[in-house]
Design a protein around this motif. Structure first.
Motif, PDB file in Angstrom:
ATOM      1  N   GLY A   1       8.786 -14.275 -12.369  1.00 41.19           N
ATOM      2  CA  GLY A   1       9.605 -13.195 -12.906  1.00 41.19           C
ATOM      3  C   GLY A   1       8.849 -11.924 -13.255  1.00 41.19           C
ATOM      4  N   ILE A   2       7.576 -11.814 -12.858  1.00 41.94           N
ATOM      5  CA  ILE A   2       6.779 -10.633 -13.177  1.00 41.94           C
ATOM      6  C   ILE A   2       6.964  -9.583 -12.085  1.00 41.94           C
ATOM      7  N   PHE A   3       7.461  -8.415 -12.484  1.00 39.97           N
ATOM      8  CA  PHE A   3       7.653  -7.290 -11.576  1.00 39.97           C
ATOM      9  C   PHE A   3       6.716  -6.167 -12.012  1.00 39.97           C
ATOM     10  N   THR A   4       5.781  -5.783 -11.154  1.00 37.75           N
ATOM     11  CA  THR A   4       4.891  -4.663 -11.408  1.00 37.75           C
ATOM     12  C   THR A   4       5.488  -3.436 -10.732  1.00 37.75           C
ATOM     13  N   ILE A   5       5.503  -2.314 -11.434  1.00 38.97           N
ATOM     14  CA  ILE A   5       6.083  -1.082 -10.903  1.00 38.97           C
ATOM     15  C   ILE A   5       4.984  -0.034 -10.764  1.00 38.97           C
ATOM     16  N   TYR A   6       4.851   0.515  -9.562  1.00 38.10           N
ATOM     17  CA  TYR A   6       3.905   1.590  -9.271  1.00 38.10           C
ATOM     18  C   TYR A   6       4.692   2.897  -9.200  1.00 38.10           C
ATOM     19  N   THR A   7       4.335   3.865 -10.041  1.00 37.13           N
ATOM     20  CA  THR A   7       4.992   5.174 -10.043  1.00 37.13           C
ATOM     21  C   THR A   7       4.079   6.208  -9.380  1.00 37.13           C
TER      22      THR A   7
END
Length: 139
Positions: free
Chosen positions: A95-101
């Motif tokens: 359930g780990i979602f990493t977000i790159y902006t």
């Protein structure tokens, strides 16, 4: 003016309003698609304030010695600091979602989703709904 002519004029006025609304919707959808398409491996990305480069912008890591759980990257949309923007999401595991902006933010935009249906969200074009059901990741 006759009743028939008034009805015809009203009908065409409604058609013009509907056509304008459809064009506006299509334009905003196209703008979202264009912003997603501009994300490339040459873009600088951030996790919070940290400059980070994702391993890829789209695709799956195969399960191997270095990535025992595999993983998936995809281009998506997310509201960051009140503004909808194109980002790259990475689903790692559990359930780990990493977000790159594309711009630094005051904190990581990643999150942890504890629902059993987390794989249903992989590849989705918008993650606002999922993030609202999640807890922030403390990366």
């Amino acid at each position: 003016m006759t009743k028939q002519k008034k009805t015809t004029n009203l009908f065409f006025a409604i058609l013009l309003i509907l056509a304008g609304a459809i064009c506006t919707y299509n334009k905003s959808q196209q703008e979202k698609e264009n912003s997603l398409n501009r994300l490339t491996s040459k873009t600088t990305f951030y996790i919070g304030q940290q400059k980070r480069q994702p391993a890829m912008v789209e695709g799956e890591f195969p399960i191997d010695d270095y990535h025992p759980d595999g993983g998936q990257f995809w281009k998506t949309m997310l509201t960051v600091n009140g503004k909808k923007q194109a980002v790259v999401a990475y689903y790692e595991r559990m359930g780990i979602f990493t977000i790159y902006t594309t711009e630094p933010t005051d904190k990581s935009q990643g999150f942890i989703y504890s629902g059993l249906d987390h794989k249903d969200y992989l590849g989705k074009k918008d993650l606002d709904d999922l993030k609202s059901k999640s807890t922030p990741d403390s990366q």
